[in-house]
Design a protein around this motif. Structure first.
Motif, PDB file in Angstrom:
ATOM      1  N   ALA A  62       0.828  -1.209   0.000  1.00 10.76           N
ATOM      2  CA  ALA A  62       0.000   0.000   0.000  1.00 10.76           C
ATOM      3  C   ALA A  62       0.861   1.258   0.000  1.00 10.76           C
ATOM      4  CB  ALA A  62      -0.946  -0.006   1.196  1.00 10.76           C
ATOM      5  N   LYS A  63       1.947   1.248   0.781  1.00 13.92           N
ATOM      6  CA  LYS A  63       2.869   2.395   0.810  1.00 13.92           C
ATOM      7  C   LYS A  63       3.439   2.693  -0.576  1.00 13.92           C
ATOM      8  CE  LYS A  63       4.798   2.342   5.482  1.00 13.92           C
ATOM      9  NZ  LYS A  63       6.023   2.081   6.254  1.00 13.92           N
ATOM     10  N   ARG A  64       3.597   1.656  -1.364  1.00 20.37           N
ATOM     11  CA  ARG A  64       4.180   1.808  -2.700  1.00 20.37           C
ATOM     12  C   ARG A  64       3.121   1.935  -3.796  1.00 20.37           C
ATOM     13  NH1 ARG A  64       7.246  -0.994   0.631  1.00 20.37           N
ATOM     14  NH2 ARG A  64       9.500  -0.794   0.579  1.00 20.37           N
ATOM     15  N   GLY A  65       1.854   2.003  -3.383  1.00 17.40           N
ATOM     16  CA  GLY A  65       0.778   2.149  -4.348  1.00 17.40           C
ATOM     17  C   GLY A  65       0.492   0.889  -5.142  1.00 17.40           C
ATOM     18  N   ILE A  66       0.860  -0.269  -4.592  1.00 18.48           N
ATOM     19  CA  ILE A  66       0.638  -1.549  -5.270  1.00 18.48           C
ATOM     20  C   ILE A  66      -0.667  -2.163  -4.766  1.00 18.48           C
ATOM     21  CG2 ILE A  66       1.523  -3.886  -5.632  1.00 18.48           C
ATOM     22  CD1 ILE A  66       4.355  -2.718  -5.095  1.00 18.48           C
ATOM     23  N   ALA A  67      -1.557  -2.451  -5.687  1.00 13.82           N
ATOM     24  CA  ALA A  67      -2.824  -3.097  -5.322  1.00 13.82           C
ATOM     25  C   ALA A  67      -2.576  -4.581  -5.075  1.00 13.82           C
ATOM     26  CB  ALA A  67      -3.837  -2.925  -6.440  1.00 13.82           C
ATOM     27  N   VAL A  68      -3.157  -5.082  -4.019  1.00 11.13           N
ATOM     28  CA  VAL A  68      -3.081  -6.509  -3.701  1.00 11.13           C
ATOM     29  C   VAL A  68      -4.494  -7.066  -3.814  1.00 11.13           C
ATOM     30  CG1 VAL A  68      -2.567  -8.229  -1.923  1.00 11.13           C
ATOM     31  CG2 VAL A  68      -1.104  -6.209  -2.178  1.00 11.13           C
ATOM     32  N   THR A  69      -4.654  -8.079  -4.621  1.00  9.61           N
ATOM     33  CA  THR A  69      -5.958  -8.719  -4.784  1.00  9.61           C
ATOM     34  C   THR A  69      -5.819 -10.216  -4.564  1.00  9.61           C
ATOM     35  OG1 THR A  69      -5.707  -9.104  -7.156  1.00  9.61           O
ATOM     36  CG2 THR A  69      -6.658  -6.980  -6.479  1.00  9.61           C
ATOM     37  N   ASN A  70      -6.940 -10.879  -4.457  1.00  8.74           N
ATOM     38  CA  ASN A  70      -6.927 -12.336  -4.350  1.00  8.74           C
ATOM     39  C   ASN A  70      -8.053 -12.901  -5.212  1.00  8.74           C
ATOM     40  OD1 ASN A  70      -9.110 -11.660  -2.739  1.00  8.74           O
ATOM     41  ND2 ASN A  70      -8.574 -13.037  -1.087  1.00  8.74           N
ATOM     42  N   THR A  71      -8.162 -14.214  -5.231  1.00  8.04           N
ATOM     43  CA  THR A  71      -9.157 -14.869  -6.081  1.00  8.04           C
ATOM     44  C   THR A  71     -10.017 -15.821  -5.251  1.00  8.04           C
ATOM     45  OG1 THR A  71      -7.530 -16.570  -6.627  1.00  8.04           O
ATOM     46  CG2 THR A  71      -7.748 -14.731  -8.175  1.00  8.04           C
ATOM     47  N   PRO A  72     -10.850 -15.276  -4.363  1.00  4.09           N
ATOM     48  CA  PRO A  72     -11.660 -16.165  -3.521  1.00  4.09           C
ATOM     49  C   PRO A  72     -12.658 -16.961  -4.351  1.00  4.09           C
ATOM     50  CG  PRO A  72     -12.396 -13.901  -3.308  1.00  4.09           C
ATOM     51  CD  PRO A  72     -11.147 -13.875  -4.151  1.00  4.09           C
ATOM     52  N   GLY A  73     -12.812 -18.214  -3.981  1.00  6.74           N
ATOM     53  CA  GLY A  73     -13.826 -19.055  -4.601  1.00  6.74           C
ATOM     54  C   GLY A  73     -13.399 -19.824  -5.827  1.00  6.74           C
ATOM     55  N   VAL A  74     -12.332 -19.412  -6.490  1.00  8.41           N
ATOM     56  CA  VAL A  74     -11.992 -20.074  -7.752  1.00  8.41           C
ATOM     57  C   VAL A  74     -11.188 -21.360  -7.560  1.00  8.41           C
ATOM     58  CG1 VAL A  74     -12.059 -17.920  -9.044  1.00  8.41           C
ATOM     59  CG2 VAL A  74      -9.877 -18.739  -8.165  1.00  8.41           C
ATOM     60  N   LEU A  75     -10.656 -21.583  -6.387  1.00  6.70           N
ATOM     61  CA  LEU A  75      -9.797 -22.749  -6.176  1.00  6.70           C
ATOM     62  C   LEU A  75     -10.438 -23.831  -5.309  1.00  6.70           C
ATOM     63  CD1 LEU A  75      -6.418 -20.886  -5.698  1.00  6.70           C
ATOM     64  CD2 LEU A  75      -7.260 -22.044  -7.736  1.00  6.70           C
ATOM     65  N   THR A  76     -11.721 -23.725  -5.047  1.00  5.98           N
ATOM     66  CA  THR A  76     -12.398 -24.684  -4.179  1.00  5.98           C
ATOM     67  C   THR A  76     -12.232 -26.111  -4.684  1.00  5.98           C
ATOM     68  OG1 THR A  76     -14.000 -23.033  -3.468  1.00  5.98           O
ATOM     69  CG2 THR A  76     -14.631 -25.346  -3.201  1.00  5.98           C
ATOM     70  N   ASP A  77     -12.617 -26.365  -5.920  1.00  2.00           N
ATOM     71  CA  ASP A  77     -12.541 -27.732  -6.445  1.00  2.00           C
ATOM     72  C   ASP A  77     -11.101 -28.209  -6.576  1.00  2.00           C
ATOM     73  OD1 ASP A  77     -15.292 -28.247  -6.603  1.00  2.00           O
ATOM     74  OD2 ASP A  77     -15.433 -27.241  -8.544  1.00  2.00           O
ATOM     75  N   ALA A  78     -10.214 -27.344  -7.035  1.00  2.69           N
ATOM     76  CA  ALA A  78      -8.811 -27.738  -7.193  1.00  2.69           C
ATOM     77  C   ALA A  78      -8.198 -28.104  -5.844  1.00  2.69           C
ATOM     78  CB  ALA A  78      -8.020 -26.607  -7.852  1.00  2.69           C
ATOM     79  N   THR A  79      -8.512 -27.330  -4.816  1.00  4.77           N
ATOM     80  CA  THR A  79      -7.951 -27.609  -3.491  1.00  4.77           C
ATOM     81  C   THR A  79      -8.555 -28.876  -2.905  1.00  4.77           C
ATOM     82  OG1 THR A  79      -7.606 -25.239  -3.182  1.00  4.77           O
ATOM     83  CG2 THR A  79      -7.491 -26.613  -1.222  1.00  4.77           C
ATOM     84  N   ALA A  80      -9.852 -29.072  -3.076  1.00  3.65           N
ATOM     85  CA  ALA A  80     -10.493 -30.300  -2.578  1.00  3.65           C
ATOM     86  C   ALA A  80      -9.929 -31.521  -3.299  1.00  3.65           C
ATOM     87  CB  ALA A  80     -12.009 -30.216  -2.748  1.00  3.65           C
ATOM     88  N   ASP A  81      -9.720 -31.406  -4.609  1.00  5.15           N
ATOM     89  CA  ASP A  81      -9.112 -32.514  -5.362  1.00  5.15           C
ATOM     90  C   ASP A  81      -7.721 -32.826  -4.822  1.00  5.15           C
ATOM     91  OD1 ASP A  81     -11.368 -32.532  -6.994  1.00  5.15           O
ATOM     92  OD2 ASP A  81     -10.337 -31.683  -8.744  1.00  5.15           O
ATOM     93  N   LEU A  82      -6.954 -31.775  -4.544  1.00  3.65           N
ATOM     94  CA  LEU A  82      -5.598 -31.965  -4.025  1.00  3.65           C
ATOM     95  C   LEU A  82      -5.639 -32.645  -2.650  1.00  3.65           C
ATOM     96  CD1 LEU A  82      -2.553 -31.548  -4.264  1.00  3.65           C
ATOM     97  CD2 LEU A  82      -2.880 -29.267  -3.296  1.00  3.65           C
ATOM     98  N   ALA A  83      -6.578 -32.245  -1.802  1.00  5.57           N
ATOM     99  CA  ALA A  83      -6.690 -32.870  -0.479  1.00  5.57           C
ATOM    100  C   ALA A  83      -6.974 -34.368  -0.605  1.00  5.57           C
ATOM    101  CB  ALA A  83      -7.790 -32.185   0.344  1.00  5.57           C
ATOM    102  N   ILE A  84      -7.870 -34.742  -1.499  1.00  8.53           N
ATOM    103  CA  ILE A  84      -8.183 -36.155  -1.703  1.00  8.53           C
ATOM    104  C   ILE A  84      -6.978 -36.884  -2.304  1.00  8.53           C
ATOM    105  CG2 ILE A  84      -9.649 -37.774  -2.991  1.00  8.53           C
ATOM    106  CD1 ILE A  84     -11.053 -36.475  -0.553  1.00  8.53           C
ATOM    107  N   THR A  85      -6.288 -36.237  -3.230  1.00  8.10           N
ATOM    108  CA  THR A  85      -5.078 -36.834  -3.810  1.00  8.10           C
ATOM    109  C   THR A  85      -4.051 -37.125  -2.724  1.00  8.10           C
ATOM    110  OG1 THR A  85      -5.414 -35.697  -5.917  1.00  8.10           O
ATOM    111  CG2 THR A  85      -3.175 -36.450  -5.434  1.00  8.10           C
ATOM    112  N   LEU A  86      -3.801 -36.146  -1.864  1.00 15.89           N
ATOM    113  CA  LEU A  86      -2.816 -36.338  -0.789  1.00 15.89           C
ATOM    114  C   LEU A  86      -3.260 -37.434   0.177  1.00 15.89           C
ATOM    115  CD1 LEU A  86      -1.944 -32.596  -0.139  1.00 15.89           C
ATOM    116  CD2 LEU A  86      -0.474 -34.323  -1.225  1.00 15.89           C
ATOM    117  N   MET A  87      -4.552 -37.476   0.491  1.00 13.94           N
ATOM    118  CA  MET A  87      -5.071 -38.529   1.368  1.00 13.94           C
ATOM    119  C   MET A  87      -4.786 -39.907   0.774  1.00 13.94           C
ATOM    120  SD  MET A  87      -9.021 -39.369   2.444  1.00 13.94           S
ATOM    121  CE  MET A  87      -9.498 -39.835   0.782  1.00 13.94           C
TER     122      MET A  87
END
Length: 175
Positions: free
Chosen positions: A14-39
């Motif tokens: 913020a001090k440097r005027g850089i916007a920080v954003t995120n992508t909520p909701g778009v990784l739900t399935d990918a993360t759940a798939d990864l959790a099952i893969t690791l299990m």
């Protein structure tokens, strides 16, 4: 690139005027798939077997080689029953017939997993579960959420899958 931004110094940006954003909701399935893969990787010893083959040390098949844990009919404990936790629970329950118990800080109103039970503490989930899936936000209040005391309540031989941030587990206590 992700939902969490705890690894970014937002004040410095913020001090440097850089916007920080995120992508909520778009990784739900990918993360759940990864959790099952690791299990499955851990339960069925797939990584260990793959390394054995690649090293040239595969001795050939025999009846007791690389026996792992069957996940069908086991109990999965979900810690954090938000979008990702519920997606993991659906895959585990409907895909592998796993019973589902979970801990969430607030009451889950509309859990669509038949027979899923919300337990009162992390320790209760650890004690009841063959596999535990961590799906909480990377936030200061979750730092070392999985403490030595919580780990001590785990079933012997249980599996912990952490698709949350690393600091959710007290790694020194885990080791």
């Amino acid at each position: 690139f992700g939902v969490g931004y705890n690894h970014i110094d937002v004040k410095a940006a913020a001090k440097r005027g850089i916007a920080v954003t995120n992508t909520p909701g778009v990784l739900t399935d990918a993360t759940a798939d990864l959790a099952i893969t690791l299990m499955l990787m851990v339960a069925r010893r797939a990584g260990e077997g793959e390394r054995l083959v690649r090293s040239g040390n595969w001795p050939g098949w025999h009846p007791t080689q690389m026996l792992g844990m069957h996940v069908t009919g086991k109990t999965i404990g979900i810690i954090g029953m938000g979008r990702i936790g519920q997606a993991v629970a659906r895959r585990a329950h409907f895909g592998f017939g796993m019973d589902v118990v979970y801990f969430n800080r607030s009451k889950v109103q509309d859990c669509a997993i038949p027979g899923a039970r919300q337990l009162n503490s992390l320790a209760e989930v650890m004690a009841a579960s063959d596999v535990v899936s961590l799906n909480v936000p990377g936030a200061p209040e979750n730092h070392h959420l999985i403490s030595a005391d919580v780990l001590a309540a785990a079933k012997p031989g249980s599996i912990i899958v952490n698709t949350a941030r690393g600091d959710v587990i007290d790694e020194a206590a885990l080791i």
